[in-house]
Structures are given as structure tokens and as C-alpha cells.
Design a protein around this motif. Structure first.
Motif, mmCIF file in Angstrom:
data_model
loop_
_atom_site.group_PDB
_atom_site.id
_atom_site.type_symbol
_atom_site.label_atom_id
_atom_site.label_comp_id
_atom_site.label_asym_id
_atom_site.label_seq_id
_atom_site.Cartn_x
_atom_site.Cartn_y
_atom_site.Cartn_z
ATOM 1 N N ALA A 35 33.767 77.777 58.915
ATOM 2 C CA ALA A 35 32.510 77.890 58.164
ATOM 3 C C ALA A 35 31.751 79.169 58.518
ATOM 4 O O ALA A 35 31.048 79.728 57.695
ATOM 5 N N ARG A 84 30.359 80.096 40.884
ATOM 6 C CA ARG A 84 30.740 79.766 42.246
ATOM 7 C C ARG A 84 31.229 80.981 43.020
ATOM 8 O O ARG A 84 31.002 81.107 44.222
ATOM 9 N N LEU A 88 28.153 81.239 51.507
ATOM 10 C CA LEU A 88 28.241 79.834 51.924
ATOM 11 C C LEU A 88 29.328 79.571 52.955
ATOM 12 O O LEU A 88 30.474 79.968 52.776
ATOM 13 N N GLY A 89 28.951 78.863 54.022
ATOM 14 C CA GLY A 89 29.921 78.301 54.964
ATOM 15 C C GLY A 89 29.823 76.792 54.897
ATOM 16 O O GLY A 89 28.729 76.234 54.935
HETATM 17 P P1 ADP Z 1 39.902 75.000 45.487
HETATM 18 O O1 ADP Z 1 40.893 73.949 45.895
HETATM 19 O O2 ADP Z 1 38.697 74.407 44.760
HETATM 20 O O3 ADP Z 1 40.485 76.179 44.807
HETATM 21 P P2 ADP Z 1 39.926 76.305 48.053
HETATM 22 O O4 ADP Z 1 40.140 75.364 49.189
HETATM 23 O O5 ADP Z 1 41.085 77.108 47.556
HETATM 24 O O6 ADP Z 1 39.223 75.519 46.852
HETATM 25 O O7 ADP Z 1 38.757 77.281 48.485
HETATM 26 C C1 ADP Z 1 38.044 78.044 47.533
HETATM 27 C C2 ADP Z 1 37.132 78.991 48.264
HETATM 28 O O8 ADP Z 1 36.330 78.261 49.207
HETATM 29 C C3 ADP Z 1 37.885 80.042 49.074
HETATM 30 O O9 ADP Z 1 37.203 81.265 49.000
HETATM 31 C C4 ADP Z 1 37.866 79.497 50.475
HETATM 32 O O10 ADP Z 1 37.948 80.511 51.445
HETATM 33 C C5 ADP Z 1 36.521 78.809 50.497
HETATM 34 N N1 ADP Z 1 36.506 77.746 51.509
HETATM 35 C C6 ADP Z 1 37.405 76.779 51.714
HETATM 36 N N2 ADP Z 1 37.055 76.027 52.759
HETATM 37 C C7 ADP Z 1 35.905 76.540 53.240
HETATM 38 C C8 ADP Z 1 35.043 76.239 54.321
HETATM 39 N N3 ADP Z 1 35.295 75.239 55.171
HETATM 40 N N4 ADP Z 1 33.930 77.009 54.493
HETATM 41 C C9 ADP Z 1 33.650 78.000 53.671
HETATM 42 N N5 ADP Z 1 34.437 78.326 52.648
HETATM 43 C C10 ADP Z 1 35.548 77.635 52.425
#
Ligand code: ADP
Ligand code: ADP
Length: 224
Positions: A148, A71, A78-79
């Protein structure tokens, strides 16, 4: 090699199959509608594609990276616009997006220029320093779009980007997606086909967790 790939994805909650053996792929540069009625399994599938939810069976791939095992490699590409909007309601769009960029490890100078870009691109300048709790659904949706887009990803997975918006806001978000479609691979869910006919060439239709159609928009209209 497809940009987005669902390979035999299933998600069970107890005995209930929210998603059952769904496979499809989105090639580079394509804008694909993910269509189905409420409860069909669109959000569940998108959460598996973005790595937020582990599949019960099958695998999701982004640019060839498996979302369960790889991942971190996929994250910069990815957004994701999740279904429920921004979570941190006491923050402002500016502070929330800055935090999101810092979490992603964006360097300060790049982050500052991207913040200015997404604020303009998503028409957020007038609410940039207001608490998200005070913003309308339309603005909150655009804060989600800005998040995003922040790191300029190649792939956008957008969960009902126009849901709950009024006609003007829907028009604005649709125009934004249309201009993004020129350079990005997009999977966009909706329960209203007419929302996306102007944007999408390809349609994946699911109902009760099962894939029921995967083809061009014109084929789908011809078969309806
Ligand atoms: P987890 O709870 O699974 O650890 P997080 O919310 O901490 O997930 O986010 C993990 C990754 O996904 C981070 O790099 C974050 O910036 C990214 N991320 C979170 N929300 C979004 C979004 N809306 N679009 C793109 N990336 C996102
Ligand atoms: P859609 O996005 O197409 O509206 P969802 O993916 O949100 O559909 O939901 C698909 C089905 O899975 C629905 O019947 C929903 O109630 C169920 N579901 C979703 N999440 C859960 C969960 N955490 N626990 C149990 N059932 C769930």
C-alpha cells in the motif's frame, strides 16, 4: 474538496443490501476510523471507495476523481490494504513488491529505493527473501502495508490493518500508522474502537450496511 468521498453508496447482492445509501467524506490530512461489527459492510464500502467493486447505486470519489470512470487518474494517489492479505503466496515479499511496482510503471531506480524504504519501514528485512506462504499473519499484514505504501500515495485505505495480530504486532502497526498520519489522509476500518482512539480524530460508524454515526471521536464517546 474532500480527499475521500462516498456519495450514496449502496451494494446489493440479490435482495440483500450489504451497504445501503452510505455517504461520508474524509478531508485532506484527516485520519478517520471506519467502525462497525463484523458483517457491517466495511470491506464492501472500502472496495467501492478503491474502485475494486462497482456500486449498485451511488459513487465513490478520490480527490474528486470518480472511481468508476476515472480510476486510472486516482490510482497513483491511493494505497489500499485489502482485507485478505497478499495473494501470491509462492512469491517473496521482495519479488511480489517488485512486481507490484513494475505493474504500476515505477521506473527501476525509484522502485529500488522505494523497496528498500518499505522493507525497513514495515520491518520486513528479515523475511524479505522468504516465501510469503512461510510467513506469519503479522508479517503478511506488513507485506500488505508495504504494498500500500510502495508508490508513496497521499491516501491510505486500510481494511482492518491490525486484525489477527498479536499485541506486539498490533503495537508496531499502530506506531507505523501514527507516523504515517502526519502526512497522509487515512481511512482505517476496525471492529474494535480502542484500537484506533490514539490515531483517529474522526469516526464513521456503520451497522447492517447503514451509516449510524459520523462525527468526532469525542462526540461519539459522549453519546455512547
Ligand atoms: P484489477 O483486477 O481490477 O485489474 P489489479 O489487482 O490488477 O486490479 O490492480 C489494479 C491497480 O491497482 C494496479 O495499478 C495495482 O498496482 C493497484 N493495486 C493492486 N493492489 C493494490 C494495493 N494493495 N494497494 C494499492 N494499489 C494496488
Ligand atoms: P465487514 O467488512 O464490515 O465485516 P463486509 O463488507 O465484508 O462486512 O460484508 C457485509 C455483508 O455483505 C455481510 O453480511 C457479508 O456476508 C455480505 N457480503 C459480502 N460480500 C458478499 C458477496 N460477494 N456476496 C454476498 N454477500 C456478501
Amino acid at each position: 474538496r474532500p480527499m475521500i468521498e462516498a456519495r450514496g453508496l449502496s451494494k446489493f447482492y440479490g435482495q440483500f443490501a450489504a451497504v445501503r445509501d452510505v455517504s461520508f467524506s474524509v478531508p485532506v490530512g484527516q485520519v478517520c476510523a471506519f467502525l462497525g461489527p463484523n458483517g457491517a459492510g466495511k470491506s464492501t464500502t472500502m472496495k467501492m471507495l478503491t474502485g475494486y467493486l462497482a456500486p449498485t447505486e451511488g459513487s465513490a470519489f478520490l480527490a474528486g476523481h470518480c472511481m468508476e470512470t476515472d480510476r486510472l487518474a486516482a490510482a497513483p494517489l491511493l494505497g489500499y490494504l485489502p482485507e485478505n492479505g497478499p495473494l501470491y503466496l509462492e512469491m517473496t515479499p521482495e519479488s511480489m513488491l517488485r512486481f507490484a511496482g513494475q505493474t504500476r510503471g515505477m521506473v527501476a531506480s525509484l522502485l529500488q529505493s522505494r523497496l528498500e524504504y518499505v522493507a525497513n519501514r514495515c520491518s520486513l528485512t528479515s523475511v524479505w527473501r522468504k516465501p510469503i506462504s512461510k510467513l506469519s499473519k503479522g508479517y503478511r499484514q506488513r507485506v500488505g502495508m508495504a504494498q500500500a505504501l510502495l508508490h508513496d500515495p497521499q491516501v491510505l485505505i486500510l481494511d482492518e490493518p491490525t486484525s489477527g495480530l498479536d499485541p506486539n504486532q498490533t503495537h508496531d502497526v499502530r506506531e507505523l500508522i501514527l507516523s504515517l498520519a502526519k502526512t497522509k489522509t487515512i481511512l482505517l476500518s476496525t471492529h474494535i474502537l480502542t484500537e484506533v482512539t490514539a490515531v483517529c480524530s474522526h469516526v464513521v460508524l456503520i451497522n447492517e450496511g447503514r451509516l449510524v454515526f459520523n462525527g468526532s471521536l469525542s462526540e461519539m464517546v459522549a453519546n455512547a
